[in-house]
Design an enzyme around this catalytic site. Structure first.
Site, PDB file in Angstrom:
ATOM      1  N   ASP A 194     130.322  51.726  85.674  1.00 26.50           N
ATOM      2  CA  ASP A 194     129.010  51.422  86.228  1.00 26.50           C
ATOM      3  C   ASP A 194     127.988  51.948  85.217  1.00 26.50           C
ATOM      4  O   ASP A 194     128.350  52.651  84.270  1.00 26.50           O
ATOM      5  CB  ASP A 194     128.871  52.099  87.597  1.00 26.50           C
ATOM      6  CG  ASP A 194     127.532  51.841  88.255  1.00 26.50           C
ATOM      7  OD1 ASP A 194     126.966  50.753  88.040  1.00 26.50           O
ATOM      8  OD2 ASP A 194     127.044  52.733  88.971  1.00 26.50           O
ATOM      9  N   ASP A 230     124.149  53.033  86.166  1.00 29.42           N
ATOM     10  CA  ASP A 230     123.230  54.044  86.713  1.00 29.42           C
ATOM     11  C   ASP A 230     123.991  55.249  87.246  1.00 29.42           C
ATOM     12  O   ASP A 230     124.898  55.124  88.079  1.00 29.42           O
ATOM     13  CB  ASP A 230     122.390  53.428  87.837  1.00 29.42           C
ATOM     14  CG  ASP A 230     121.495  52.318  87.330  1.00 29.42           C
ATOM     15  OD1 ASP A 230     120.679  52.590  86.435  1.00 29.42           O
ATOM     16  OD2 ASP A 230     121.638  51.181  87.816  1.00 29.42           O
ATOM     17  N   LYS A 243     112.949  51.527 103.136  1.00 29.56           N
ATOM     18  CA  LYS A 243     114.086  51.024 102.358  1.00 29.56           C
ATOM     19  C   LYS A 243     113.665  49.792 101.555  1.00 29.56           C
ATOM     20  O   LYS A 243     114.000  49.658 100.371  1.00 29.56           O
ATOM     21  CB  LYS A 243     115.259  50.694 103.286  1.00 29.56           C
ATOM     22  CG  LYS A 243     116.579  50.468 102.543  1.00 29.56           C
ATOM     23  CD  LYS A 243     117.736  50.426 103.514  1.00 29.56           C
ATOM     24  CE  LYS A 243     119.070  50.379 102.777  1.00 29.56           C
ATOM     25  NZ  LYS A 243     119.333  51.591 101.986  1.00 29.56           N
ATOM     26  N   ILE A 295     111.265  50.844  98.636  1.00 22.48           N
ATOM     27  CA  ILE A 295     111.978  51.420  97.494  1.00 22.48           C
ATOM     28  C   ILE A 295     112.731  50.318  96.736  1.00 22.48           C
ATOM     29  O   ILE A 295     112.705  50.259  95.502  1.00 22.48           O
ATOM     30  CB  ILE A 295     112.951  52.518  97.959  1.00 22.48           C
ATOM     31  CG1 ILE A 295     112.187  53.719  98.562  1.00 22.48           C
ATOM     32  CG2 ILE A 295     113.842  52.963  96.804  1.00 22.48           C
ATOM     33  CD1 ILE A 295     111.442  54.565  97.565  1.00 22.48           C
ATOM     34  N   ARG A 296     113.386  49.427  97.488  1.00 23.37           N
ATOM     35  CA  ARG A 296     114.140  48.344  96.852  1.00 23.37           C
ATOM     36  C   ARG A 296     113.206  47.419  96.063  1.00 23.37           C
ATOM     37  O   ARG A 296     113.508  47.034  94.924  1.00 23.37           O
ATOM     38  CB  ARG A 296     114.907  47.536  97.907  1.00 23.37           C
ATOM     39  CG  ARG A 296     115.791  46.438  97.309  1.00 23.37           C
ATOM     40  CD  ARG A 296     116.664  45.774  98.346  1.00 23.37           C
ATOM     41  NE  ARG A 296     115.894  45.175  99.424  1.00 23.37           N
ATOM     42  CZ  ARG A 296     115.914  45.598 100.684  1.00 23.37           C
ATOM     43  NH1 ARG A 296     116.681  46.618 101.032  1.00 23.37           N
ATOM     44  NH2 ARG A 296     115.190  45.008 101.614  1.00 23.37           N
ATOM     45  N   HIS A 351     112.121  48.689  92.602  1.00 26.13           N
ATOM     46  CA  HIS A 351     113.075  48.813  91.497  1.00 26.13           C
ATOM     47  C   HIS A 351     112.704  47.964  90.276  1.00 26.13           C
ATOM     48  O   HIS A 351     112.806  48.452  89.143  1.00 26.13           O
ATOM     49  CB  HIS A 351     114.494  48.504  91.988  1.00 26.13           C
ATOM     50  CG  HIS A 351     115.198  49.712  92.523  1.00 26.13           C
ATOM     51  ND1 HIS A 351     116.304  50.272  91.925  1.00 26.13           N
ATOM     52  CD2 HIS A 351     114.946  50.493  93.600  1.00 26.13           C
ATOM     53  CE1 HIS A 351     116.705  51.329  92.599  1.00 26.13           C
ATOM     54  NE2 HIS A 351     115.900  51.486  93.633  1.00 26.13           N
ATOM     55  N   ASP A 398     129.362  56.124  90.414  1.00 23.99           N
ATOM     56  CA  ASP A 398     128.810  57.305  91.083  1.00 23.99           C
ATOM     57  C   ASP A 398     128.802  57.167  92.599  1.00 23.99           C
ATOM     58  O   ASP A 398     128.603  58.149  93.306  1.00 23.99           O
ATOM     59  CB  ASP A 398     127.377  57.563  90.599  1.00 23.99           C
ATOM     60  CG  ASP A 398     126.398  56.520  91.133  1.00 23.99           C
ATOM     61  OD1 ASP A 398     125.475  56.879  91.885  1.00 23.99           O
ATOM     62  OD2 ASP A 398     126.571  55.320  90.805  1.00 23.99           O
TER      63      ASP A 398
END
Length: 508
Positions: free
Chosen positions: A78, A80, A228, A231-232, A235, A365
């Protein structure tokens, strides 16, 4: 008169006998309490004389399951918080962007612009009850950890928690939903299991606290959904800002190129599957590895939309054109090195490459969206990158923490060994020991995080996050470059854990 003397002698004997019994009872009681006090002193002296445990190596790789690297032919990653580890400045950026979106797009009160990010308030792995608006920590048995339950920024007492939930144990359907792939819409409780969710948790609690103090009538689930989404939706803006100021937000990992060199020289295949867009990933990889970073990878897939990448059966993989920044609609029949791909599914990846099962080791992660499906459904081996280990291990290595942890264990054993006494005075001593134990447990919790304690433990049980991590990850470590401390043929062996019925038979 003779009769009176006889009666007096009898009375005197009875009085003397009564006094003797009273003194004997007092002596027995004193002897009994002295026994507990002596036992306490002996255990305390033994604890103080014990040599403190060795320090834990912060750059070690820890095994949940036996993993032989000789069997691994393909390494997947991955991006991030796996290859790219971010500075605290990213948390502030995401929080501020989310707060701004709440005001501008969702028309929240302008006053919330004064609600600042609180570093260190939350930890990864907490659950948010979207029905009741409560942030809490669960252990591996779905028990609520008392002292780690918040409504807004206000901690709830044990009595308040029991009044709300009627029980310390949360039903599994309430936590995980009724279906295998339960989404937010099916569950009443959502786990915030990645590091991007830490500023999200802080924004939720800050705004909820603001509403509570202003006595606004708000719906906790609407607040959760709005934040939510904010924040999304932030990005893409975050990606642009970070790409223009990489050194301000990404930790430079000087050993990353060396790690890739090691794998390539050992004839290992490398691939990258990330949810992030190509431009963002490219800037970060150029900063950490160099402009030739793509030469290390046999396959690069961006905007994969995990976990759907691992669960969907049919979603075409597309080619991403770096020059135009758009997607080419040609059918993909083979995967070529140097080409950037977009979306797709793990089924296509496996069918087109032949990379399957235990020959693949994938690092991420997030225990769920990165690791769960590939290990449960496809038999890949998995590694988790948990950056919080750096802080957790530093705390474990603190001499004061070691002393407190040792004494907590020995004091708990002392209480267990003497808890069945019925004498009231002995019970008072036991209560004193219990109070000392409670203080010790809180002291040990606070050194990790004042509000919620360790990411990996409640007071004594593993957290719900730990349970999932140990289930889905074969190995875990704080940084991908820690694998440089081991050869590419190393076998990781898990430690033989002591089960409750085995405890006495082991040297522990």
């Amino acid at each position: 008169m003779f009769l009176c003397k006889v009666i007096s002698k009898c009375t005197l004997r009875l009085l003397l006998k009564s006094r003797f019994h009273r003194k004997q009872k007092i002596f027995i009681r004193l002897h009994s309490t002295r026994r507990l006090e002596e036992a306490y002193k002996v255990v305390k002296t033994k604890c103080q004389s014990k040599k403190l445990p060795k320090d834990v190596n912060p750059r070690a790789v820890f095994a949940c399951n036996e993993l032989d690297l000789k069997e691994v032919k393909v390494y997947g990653f991955d991006y991030d918080y796996t290859l790219a580890c971010y500075k605290p400045s990213l948390d502030y950026l995401l929080y501020n962007l989310g707060r701004q979106t709440l005001i501008e797009q969702y028309k929240y009160p302008p006053d919330i612009k004064n609600l600042e990010y609180r570093p260190g308030f939350a930890v990864r792995g907490l659950h948010y009850d979207i029905e009741k608006g409560i942030l809490l920590k669960l252990d591996s048995f779905l028990q609520i950890q008392f002292g780690a339950v918040y409504k807004g920024l206000t901690p709830l007492s044990n009595e308040e928690v029991l009044q709300i939930y009627k029980n310390r144990i949360i039903p599994i359907a309430y936590v995980e939903g009724h279906t295998k792939n339960a989404s937010d819409s099916h569950t009443k409780m959502v786990q915030l299991a990645d590091l991007f969710s830490v500023p999200e948790m802080c924004l939720i609690c800050n705004v909820a606290d603001y509403f509570e103090k202003k006595h606004f009538d708000y719906h906790p689930e609407i607040l959760f959904r709005d934040i939510k989404s904010s924040i999304r939706n932030s990005h893409p803006v975050m990606h642009n800002i970070v790409a223009q100021n990489v050194s301000e937000y990404i930790e430079r990992n000087d050993k990353l190129r060396q790690f890739f060199d090691r794998l390539v020289q050992a004839n290992k295949k490398l691939f990258l599957v990330t949810n992030s867009p190509y431009g963002f990933v490219n800037k970060g990889m150029e900063f950490m590895v160099g402009k030739d970073w793509k030469e290390y990878f046999d396959l690069v897939i961006v905007q994969a939309r995990k976990p759907r990448f691992f669960t969907d059966l049919s979603r075409p993989i597309r080619v991403y054109d770096e020059r135009s920044g758009s997607h080419i609609w040609d059918r993909v029949t083979k995967l070529e090195k140097g080409v950037i791909y977009y979306e797709g599914t793990v089924k296509q990846l496996q069918d087109l490459t032949g990379w399957r099962g235990h020959q693949v080791l994938y690092f991420g992660d997030h225990p769920y969206s990165d690791l769960a499906d590939v290990t449960l459904e496809h038999g890949w081996r998995t590694g988790a990158i948990i950056t919080e280990l750096t802080h957790e291990i530093a705390t474990l290595n603190n001499p004061e923490f070691k002393k407190n942890a040792n004494w907590l264990q020995m004091l708990t054993q002392l209480i267990e060994d003497h808890q069945d006494c019925e004498d009231p005075d002995e019970q008072k001593i036991l209560m004193k020991w219990m109070a000392e134990r409670d203080k010790l447990r809180n002291d040990i919790k606070y050194v990790f995080n004042e509000q919620f304690g360790s990411v990996f433990r409640t007071y004594h049980n593993p957290t719900y996050f730990s349970r999932r991590l140990f289930r889905f990850a074969d190995i875990y470590t704080s940084n991908i470059a820690n694998l440089l401390n081991y050869s590419v043929n190393h076998t990781f062996y898990p430690r033989r854990g002591v089960m409750p019925h085995e405890y006495i038979s082991y040297f522990v």
